[in-house]
Design a protein around this motif. Structure first.
Motif, PDB file in Angstrom:
ATOM      1  N   SER A  86      -6.550  -1.085   2.374  1.00  0.00           N
ATOM      2  CA  SER A  86      -6.176  -0.816   3.762  1.00  0.00           C
ATOM      3  C   SER A  86      -6.003  -2.122   4.514  1.00  0.00           C
ATOM      4  N   ALA A 119      -2.583  -3.482   6.076  1.00  0.00           N
ATOM      5  CA  ALA A 119      -2.524  -3.686   7.521  1.00  0.00           C
ATOM      6  C   ALA A 119      -2.161  -5.131   7.839  1.00  0.00           C
ATOM      7  N   VAL A 145       1.621  -5.548   7.166  1.00  0.00           N
ATOM      8  CA  VAL A 145       2.444  -4.822   8.134  1.00  0.00           C
ATOM      9  C   VAL A 145       2.379  -5.501   9.494  1.00  0.00           C
ATOM     10  N   ALA A 154       5.317  -1.045   3.254  1.00  0.00           N
ATOM     11  CA  ALA A 154       5.169  -1.999   4.357  1.00  0.00           C
ATOM     12  C   ALA A 154       6.350  -1.901   5.309  1.00  0.00           C
ATOM     13  N   LEU A 179       6.113   1.204   7.464  1.00  0.00           N
ATOM     14  CA  LEU A 179       5.129   1.085   8.536  1.00  0.00           C
ATOM     15  C   LEU A 179       5.601   0.105   9.607  1.00  0.00           C
ATOM     16  N   THR A 212      -1.871   0.761  11.576  1.00  0.00           N
ATOM     17  CA  THR A 212      -1.652   0.849  10.134  1.00  0.00           C
ATOM     18  C   THR A 212      -2.895   1.389   9.428  1.00  0.00           C
ATOM     19  N   GLU A 257      -2.687   5.123   9.919  1.00  0.00           N
ATOM     20  CA  GLU A 257      -1.501   5.859   9.477  1.00  0.00           C
ATOM     21  C   GLU A 257      -1.741   6.569   8.149  1.00  0.00           C
TER      22      GLU A 257
END
Lengths: 376, 392, 537
Positions: free
Chosen positions: C305, C309, C312, C392, C395, C456, C459
Motif C-alpha cells: 500500500s 501510494a 501514485v 498507478a 489511480l 490511494t 482506494e
C-alpha cells in the motif's frame, strides 16, 4: 449639541491598552481628520466608534435627529443600529454583487421604488451612471472608491467614518478626489471622521484635526491653530513642523553675554524673559512662557524658514547634505560638536547661496515665537 | 522545463533495470531539494552559481520519475515453476489447498482475487495474459469465460474419472470442484416443514421472507433454473409474488438473512448450503444458525437447485503443464476432502464424503438440469428480475 | 465512450428503461441531492460555528472535524449498517429494553435506505465541505463583514447574506467534489441496498455482458456531473473572488451558554459519528479479534500500500506541476482545458476506470510484444497492463483532480509579478521556475502529495481489478474479509488504513494552522474553479 462625543474612552485588547482616555467631540457637519503614526490606534478608534470593538471604559454619545444615545461598556449598541457609515481602506465592496446591488445593500428594507430613487440619485451624484451593472473587480480604483462612498451614503448615516480613504488612489487624482468628496459631504451636510497618516490630506479635506499617538489624542483643533501652537513635541514632530534643536535653560547671568541670539517678538514684549543655551549659542525667549521651561531634554522647534546664514561670526554648523529644490538649495546641517548633549543633526534651511558639502558655516535662528518642548 | 524532464524520464525508463535500481537510495535527495527554505535566500544565489544550483533539481525530479517507473519491473518477473490463478474466490478460502500443492510439487501458486471485471481483464490481456487457471464460484462465470472464448479444452483422464459428467463441460473447457445447494432456511419456530422454491411465492409467507440481492449470481442461477423449468411468464409471476412476500428490500448476504430470522424479522430465507456449516462454526453466528432448519427444496420433484464452484484453463495459459497439475491435484481425493472440510461444500467426487457436519444434514436429491441450461437462461433471469423490480 | 454509446444495443436499453432505469435514475438524483445538501449543511454549519462563534472546545473540534476524511466510506458503511440494522446491536438493545417482538411493534429508521446511505456517506464526505468552507471563512475580508454590519445587518443576517455568498466558490468546489465521490462510489451504496445508475452500469457490464451499454450509461453519469459542475461554474462566472490576507481579529458571534452548548454538541456529533464512533468500533474489533500473527501477515500488504501510494502521489504531483506550470505560463484561457479535463477522472467509478486502463494499455502491450517478437527479443509480456504501471496510472487519473487542485491553488497565490521579476534580474524562465515557483509551491506540493497518498491508501475497486499477482494492499485485504461479512478479522487492516490517512491529515491541519496563508489542505480540486479570475488592479 455635538453630533458625537467620546468621553474618557478606553479600549484594551488582549491586555494591551490600545486606546486610553479618549475625549473628543464633533459638531454636526464637521469633518475631522484623525492623524498619527501607524499603530497609534486610529483605526481602532474608528472601529470602536463603529461598534466593532467594545470599549472597556468611557462612553460614546451619539446625537442624531435629536435622539441622544449613550454607549458605554455596560450598554453597547450593535454596529447595525448605530446609524454610522464607513468607507474602508480597501473599500470592502461585495465582490459577488453588482455596483447597483452594492449600493442598495444597506437600504434593502425600503420599498423598491425608494431604493431605485436613492440609487439613481447616488449614481448621478457620484458619476457612476454607466457602471451600475458592473462588478467591483471591473472598476478602477477611483470608481471603486466612489461606489464605496455611494454605498455608505445610501442609508443616510449620521456619521461617516473613512479609513485612509485616499491611500489607494493615484497621487495625481488624489487632490481632485478630496475636493470632490469634501464638497459632496458639505452639500449633504454629513459629519465625518477620517483616518490618515498624511497631514496634507487633513489640511485639504478636514475642518478639524486630531493628532493621536500611543492610544491617546494629543491635540484637537482647527488645522492652522494646531500647526501654530502644537501642544507637545509629538504633535509638532508628526506634523513635521520643523527640526529639533536641543537646548538647556540658562541662568540669568548669562543673559548679557555677547553673541546672544535674541528672540524678540514685539507683541509679547511684556513677558518674562528666559534664556537657553544651544549649539548655536544662547537663545532668548521673550514670549509668554511656554508650559515647559525646564527639563532634561528640552528642544526648540526650528522651521527651515527661521534659520538664516550669517556672513561672519563663529562657525557653528556643517553642511551635511545638499539638495536642489524650487525654493533654492536645501541644506541639512549638523553641529560641529557631535558628542555634546546639545549636538544637532537634523536642522535644515533653504538658501540661494551655494555652499559646499562639509563646509563649516555660521547660522542663526531668526526671532520667532519659541516653541520649546520637553522630549522626555 | 518539466515537460523535458518528463520526456527524459521516459527515455531513461527504457534503460536497463539494474542501472535504474541502483539509483534508488537517493530518493531522499529530491525531497530535500524542494524544501529549499526561502525565495530570498534562493534569489540571492541566482546570479552566482546558477548552473550548479539548477542541475540538482532537474536531477531530483528525474530521479523521482525514474524510480517511480523502475518498480514496474519488480512485479514482472515470474519464476518458471509456478502457476497463476485468477480467482473469484477469496484467497484465504483456497490458500491451504495451494500450500499443500506447493509442498507436493514445488510449484508456486500466484493468485489475484477480484469479483468484478475478471473476464474483461482476461479478454484485454489476450494472448499475453499470465493467467493459467481460473477459479470461479458460480456456473455463470464459467460460461461467460467460455462464451468469450477465453478458455481452452484440455485432456485429462484423471479429471474425467474424478468428476461426474454432469459437472463437466461437454467441450471439456471447465469442470466443477464442489457443488453447493441453494437451500431454503426456515425458522425452527415454524416447525418441520417442507418447502419448495415455488412456496416462496405462497401468500401465507407474506412479509416473512428474506433474501440477498436478486442480482447476486446465486439467485440469478436459481431464477434461471426456474425459467428453464416453468418458462418466462410463470417465472415472472413467481418473482413478483416472491417479491411481495419479502420482509425487507433484498440486502446483505446469505448469512445476514439467517441473522434476520434469528432476530424474528422474517421466518424464511434463501441461502447456500455451506453457510449453514460456517455459521455453526463461528462463535458469534452460531446462535443464528441454531435457530433455523436447513431445507432441501423440491425433494418431491426435480430436486434442489445446485450450483458449482469450478475451474477452467485459460486459453493462453503460459504454464499449461503446471496448471494441469494444479487442476488434477484439486480433484484428487485428499484435496477434495480438505476443500470440503474447509468450505463446507459438497465435493464433486462421489467417492469423497462431505464433512461430517454437512453430511449430518442428510442426503438430498439434486436437480439434474444441465448447468449449461441454467447459464443459458441467465440473461433472461436478469431481465425478469429487473421487470419484477425485485431489488427495488 | 460516447460513440460506443450511440452504437450500443438499444434492446437492452429499452429493457432497462422499461424496468428499472427510471428508478435508478431517480435514486441517483435523490442520492446526489441528499448527499450534497447534507454535506453542505454539515460542513457549513460546523465551519461557521468554528470560525464565527465562540463555541466551546473550538481548538479540538477544529481539527477533529477533518478526521472523517481518513475513514474509507466502505468501512464506515459496513460498520453503520451493521450497527443500526434490525439485527444490529442498537435495535436489539431497544427491543430487549422495551420488550418489542417484531418490527411492527416500533418505528426505527431504516439504515438500508436511500436516506440512510446519504446520511452515512455525508458523514464521511462532509469534511471536504468543512475544510474548504472553513478556510474560505477564515480568509474572508473582515472589512466586507464590517461593511455588512454597518449597512444594517445583524451578525446572523450577515452570515446568510454575506459570509455564505462570499464563500460560494468554496461551497461550489467542495460540493462538486462530494458529488463526484458519491456518484463514483458503488461499493458503499451497495451496502445500503440502494440501486443507482452505477448499479445499472455494473449490471449491464457484468450481468448482461454488454460493455457498450455500460459505457453509454457511464457517459450519462459523466454528463450529469459535467452539467451540474458547469451550471454551478457558469452561475458564478461573473463574480470575482477577492481573497484577502488581512486576518485581523475575527468578529465572533457571542453565543449564550445554552447556544454554545448545543452548537458544541452539533459539532461533536459530527466528529463522533464521522470518525470517533467508527474508529472505536474498529478498535474494539481489533482488541477482540486480532492477533499478532494477523499483524505480521498485514505487513506485506501495508508495504505494498505504501509503495503504491508513494508512486501514485509522486506521479500525480509531477503531472499536476507540469499542467499547472503550463497553464500559468501560457496565459490563455483555453489552456485551462487540460487541467480541467484531467480533473474529471475523479468522477469515474474505480472499476470503470480500471477497464479503461486495460482497454488502453492492453493493445499497447500487445504491440510492444509484437515488436519484440519482430526484433527477435524475448517477449516482455504485459509490461504495462499487467504490472502496477496500469494501476498507478489509473489511480493517478483518478486523483489528478486533487493534485491539480492543490498545486494550482498554491500557484494562484504566487503573485503574477513573480513570473516577471526573475526576468528583470536576468534569470531565464527555467531557472526562475526552479528557484522561485517551486520553492514557493513547496507546501502546496507537499499538501497535494499527502492528499493523493491518503486517497490511494483508501482506494479499492481499481486496485482490486488492476493489481498484479500476489499484490495485496491493505484495502484489498480488508475488502476480502468485508465481502464475506467478516470485518472483525479485517479490523486491524482497516485501522492501519485509517492511521495512515490520519497522520498526513493531522500534519496538514497543523501546518495549516501555523501558516495561515497556505490553503493547500482546503484547495483540493481548485481546478474546478475554472477561469482565471480577473485580478484586481
Amino acid at each position: 449639541m455635538p453630533l458625537i462625543s467620546l468621553n474618557n474612552l478606553s479600549v484594551t485588547l488582549q491586555k494591551n491598552t490600545i486606546l486610553s482616555a479618549i475625549n473628543l467631540t464633533l459638531a454636526a457637519g464637521d469633518i475631522l481628520g484623525l492623524v498619527g503614526p501607524s499603530g497609534c490606534g486610529k483605526t481602532t478608534l474608528l472601529n470602536t466608534i463603529a461598534g466593532f470593538i467594545a470599549q472597556n471604559q468611557g462612553s460614546i454619545q451619539l446625537n442624531h435627529f435629536g435622539e441622544k444615545r449613550t454607549i458605554n461598556a455596560e450598554h453597547g449598541i450593535p454596529p447595525e443600529q448605530r446609524n454610522i457609515g464607513m468607507i474602508f481602506q480597501d473599500y470592502a465592496l461585495f465582490p459577488h454583487l453588482t455596483v447597483a446591488k452594492n449600493i442598495c445593500f444597506g437600504i434593502a428594507k425600503q420599498t423598491n421604488s425608494a431604493q431605485k430613487a436613492q440609487l439613481n440619485t447616488l449614481l448621478k451624484l457620484l458619476k457612476l451612471d454607466d457602471l451600475a451593472d458592473r462588478y467591483p473587480h471591473q472598476l478602477s480604483g477611483g470608481q471603486q472608491q466612489r461606489v464605496a462612498i455611494a454605498r455608505a451614503l445610501a442609508p443616510k448615516p449620521a456619521l461617516l467614518l473613512l479609513d485612509e480613504p485616499f491611500s489607494n488612489i493615484d497621487a495625481r487624482l488624489r487632490n481632485d478626489l478630496m475636493i470632490e468628496l469634501r464638497s459632496l459631504l458639505k452639500t449633504l451636510k454629513i459629519t465625518a471622521i477620517f483616518v490618515t497618516h498624511n497631514k496634507n490630506e487633513v489640511f485639504s479635506f478636514g475642518d478639524k484635526i486630531a493628532v493621536m499617538a500611543e492610544g491617546k489624542i494629543l491635540q484637537t483643533g482647527v488645522p492652522a491653530e494646531v500647526c501654530q501652537q502644537p501642544n507637545c513635541w509629538q504633535v509638532a514632530d508628526f506634523l513635521q513642523l520643523g527640526a529639533w534643536l536641543p537646548i538647556t535653560a540658562l541662568s540669568e547671568e548669562a543673559l548679557s553675554e555677547e553673541g546672544l541670539v535674541i528672540s524678540d517678538f514685539s507683541e509679547h514684549r511684556q513677558t518674562t524673559v528666559s534664556s537657553y543655551h544651544s549649539a548655536l549659542g544662547p537663545i532668548k525667549n521673550t514670549l509668554t512662557s511656554p508650559k515647559v521651561l525646564s527639563g532634561n531634554k528640552l528642544v526648540l522647534l526650528v522651521k527651515p524658514q527661521h534659520i538664516s546664514l550669517r556672513s561672519q561670526g563663529e562657525k557653528n554648523a556643517r553642511v551635511e547634505h545638499v539638495a536642489i529644490t524650487e525654493q533654492g538649495y536645501h541644506y541639512q546641517l549638523s553641529s560641529l560638536e557631535t558628542k555634546n548633549e546639545l549636538a544637532f543633526s537634523t536642522l535644515s534651511f533653504y538658501s540661494d547661496e551655494l555652499l559646499s558639502l562639509g563646509e563649516n558655516i555660521s547660522i542663526t535662528v531668526e526671532p520667532t515665537p519659541l516653541l520649546i518642548f520637553n522630549q522626555e | 522545463m518539466l515537460k523535458q524532464t518528463y520526456l527524459l524520464g521516459l527515455k531513461i525508463f527504457t534503460t536497463e533495470k539494474a542501472e535504474v535500481l541502483r539509483t534508488e537510495p537517493k530518493i531522499i535527495k529530491p525531497l530535500c531539494r524542494i524544501e529549499e527554505p526561502s525565495v530570498l535566500q534562493r534569489s540571492s544565489v541566482v546570479n552566482n552559481d546558477e548552473k550548479t544550483k539548477e542541475t540538482p533539481l532537474y536531477f531530483s525530479l528525474l530521479l523521482l520519475t525514474i524510480i517511480s517507473f523502475s518498480a514496474l519491473w519488480s512485479f514482472n518477473s515470474f519464476a518458471s515453476d509456478e502457476v497463476n490463478v485468477y480467482s473469484y474466490r477469496q484467497p484465504f478460502l483456497v490458500k491451504p489447498l495451494f500450500e499443500q500443492f506447493t509442498q507436493q510439487t514445488a510449484i508456486k501458486v500466484n493468485v489475484i482475487f477480484a469479483k468484478k471485471g475478471m473476464a474483461e481483464r482476461l479478454a484485454r490481456e489476450g494472448k499475453y495474459s499470465p493467467a493459467d487457471v481460473l477459479l470461479t464460484t458460480d456456473i455463470s462465470r464459467l460460461i461467460e469465460l467460455q462464451d468469450k472464448k477465453l478458455l481452452q479444452a484440455f485432456e485429462s483422464a484423471i479429471i474425467k474419472k474424478a468428476v461426474p459428467s454432469q459437472y463437466r463441460a461437454q467441450n471439456e473447457q471447465w469442470f466443477a470442484l464442489t457443488t453447493r445447494v441453494r437451500n431454503i432456511y426456515s425458522a425452527k419456530r415454524l416447525g418441520d416443514i417442507e418447502l419448495d422454491y415455488l412456496d416462496l411465492a405462497d401468500e401465507k409467507y407474506r412479509g416473512r421472507i428474506c433474501t440477498r440481492s436478486g442480482k447476486h449470481p446465486y439467485n440469478v442461477a436459481l431464477v434461471a433454473a426456474i425459467i428453464s423449468e416453468y418458462g418466462e411468464s410463470k417465472t415472472l409471476a413467481w418473482l413478483k409474488k416472491f417479491k411481495a412476500n419479502l420482509a425487507r428490500k433484498p440486502q446483505g448476504n446469505d448469512r445476514s438473512q439467517v441473522q434476520a430470522i434469528h432476530q424474528n424479522l422474517c421466518d424464511i430465507s434463501l441461502g447456500n448450503s455451506y453457510y449453514f456449516g460456517k455459521m455453526l462454526k463461528d462463535d458469534k453466528q452460531k446462535v443464528w444458525a441454531e435457530g433455523v432448519n436447513i431445507n432441501f427444496p423440491n425433494q418431491a420433484n426435480r430436486g434442489a437447485h445446485v450450483n458449482i464452484s469450478g475451474m477452467a484453463l485459460a486459453k493462453y495459459a503460459p504454464n499449461k503443464a503446471n496448471a494441469q497439475k494444479l487442476m488434477e491435484f484439486l480433484v484428487s481425493k485428499p484435496a477434495q476432502q480438505l476443500y470440503a472440510e474447509i468450505n463446507m461444500e459438497y465435493p464433486v467426487r462421489t467417492d469423497v464424503k462431505p464433512s461430517a457436519l454437512v453430511a449430518s444434514w442428510g442426503n438430498f436429491k439434486a436437480d439434474t438440469l444441465p448447468l449449461e441450461t441454467i447459464a443459458k437462461h441467465r440473461k433472461t433471469a436478469l431481465k425478469l428480475l429487473d421487470k419484477a423490480q425485485f431489488d427495488l | 465512450m460516447l460513440i460506443s454509446a450511440l452504437t450500443s444495443t438499444s434492446d437492452l436499453f429499452l429493457h432497462l428503461w422499461q424496468s428499472v432505469l427510471p428508478h435508478y435514475l431517480l435514486n441517483t438524483v435523490l442520492l446526489a441531492v441528499y448527499v450534497v445538501s447534507l454535506t453542505l449543511v454539515f460542513g457549513v454549519i460546523s465551519a461557521g460555528l468554528i470560525v464565527h462563534t465562540n463555541i466551546m472546545g473550538k481548538k479540538i473540534l477544529r481539527w477533529l472535524l477533518i478526521l472523517p476524511l481518513a475513514m474509507p466510506a466502505y468501512i464506515v458503511a459496513y460498520l453503520y449498517t451493521d450497527l443500526f440494522d434490525y439485527a444490529g446491536p442498537v435495535q436489539r438493545a431497544l427491543r430487549s429494553m422495551f420488550n418489542w417482538q417484531s418490527p411492527q411493534d416500533y418505528w426505527f429508521f431504516d439504515i438500508r435506505s436511500l436516506f440512510g446511505a446519504a446520511c452515512v456517506i455525508s458523514l464521511v464526505l462532509f469534511p471536504y465541505v468543512y475544510l474548504l468552507t472553513r478556510t474560505a471563512f477564515e480568509q474572508q475580508n473582515q472589512n466586507l463583514l464590517r461593511a455588512g454590519r454597518l449597512l444594517g445587518l445583524s451578525p446572523k443576517q450577515n452570515f446568510i447574506k454575506l459570509i455564505l455568498p462570499l464563500a460560494r466558490p468554496a461551497l461550489g468546489i467542495s460540493a462538486s467534489l462530494v458529488l463526484m465521490e458519491t456518484l463514483a462510489d458503488f461499493a458503499t451504496v451497495q451496502y445500503f441496498a440502494v440501486n443507482t445508475l452505477t448499479t445499472a452500469i455494473y449490471d449491464t457490464w457484468l450481468g448482461y455482458g454488454d460493455l457498450p451499454s455500460a459505457n453509454a450509461l457511464a457517459s450519462v453519469l459523466m454528463l450529469f456531473i459535467f452539467a451540474v459542475v458547469f451550471v454551478e461554474q457558469k452561475a458564478r462566472a461573473a463574480q470575482s473572488q477577492q481573497k484577502s490576507m488581512i486576518n485581523n481579529q475575527q468578529q465572533v458571534i457571542i453565543l449564550s451558554a445554552g447556544q454554545q452548548f448545543s452548537a458544541s454538541c452539533c459539532c461533536w456529533f459530527l466528529a463522533i459519528a464521522g470518525f470517533l464512533l467508527p474508529f472505536s468500533l474498529l478498535l474494539v474489533m481489533v482488541f477482540e479479534y486480532s492477533t499478532s500473527a494477523q499483524f505480521f501477515s498485514l505487513l506485506d500488504s501495508a508495504l505494498n500500500s505504501l509503495e503504491l501510494a508513494l508512486y501514485v502521489a509522486t506521479i500525480a504531483v509531477l503531472i499536476a506541476l507540469v499542467l499547472v506550470l503550463f497553464q500559468r505560463l501560457s496565459r490563455d484561457i483555453s489552456k485551462n482545458l487540460p487541467i480541467q479535463i484531467s480533473s474529471f477522472g475523479y468522477a469515474i467509478p474505480g472499476t470503470v476506470l480500471a477497464m479503461a486502463m486495460l482497454a488502453t494499455f492492453g493493445p499497447v502491450d500487445h504491440s510492444i510484444n509484437d515488436i519484440a517478437i519482430y526484433l527477435q527479443l524475448p517477449e516482455p509480456g504485459l509490461i504495462l497492463s499487467g504490472t502496477i504501471f496500469a494501476l498507478a496510472i489509473a489511480l493517478v487519473t483518478r486523483f489528478a483532480a486533487i493534485a491539480n487542485g492543490a498545486v494550482s491553488s498554491g500557484m494562484k497565490q504566487i503573485p503574477a509579478n513573480l513570473d516577471l521579476a526573475p526576468a528583470s534580474l536576468g534569470v531565464n524562465l527555467k531557472t526562475s521556475l526552479a528557484k522561485v515557483h517551486l520553492p514557493l509551491l513547496k507546501s502546496s506540493i507537499l499538501g497535494a502529495w499527502l492528499l493523493v497518498f491518503v486517497e490511494t491508501m483508501k482506494e479499492l475497486p481499481a486496485v482490486l481489478l488492476l493489481r498484479p499477482f500476489n499484490f495485496e494492499t491493505l484495502s484489498t485485504q480488508v475488502y476480502q474479509l468485508i465481502s464475506d461479512e467478516m470485518l472483525e478479522q479485517g479490523a486491524l487492516g482497516a485501522i492501519l488504513i485509517v492511521l495512515f490517512g490520519l497522520f498526513p491529515i493531522i500534519w496538514l491541519n497543523s501546518s495549516n494552522a501555523k501558516t495561515d496563508k497556505t490553503t493547500h489542505t482546503s484547495s483540493i480540486a481548485n481546478a474546478f474553479s475554472s477561469k482565471k479570475r480577473p485580478q484586481r488592479n
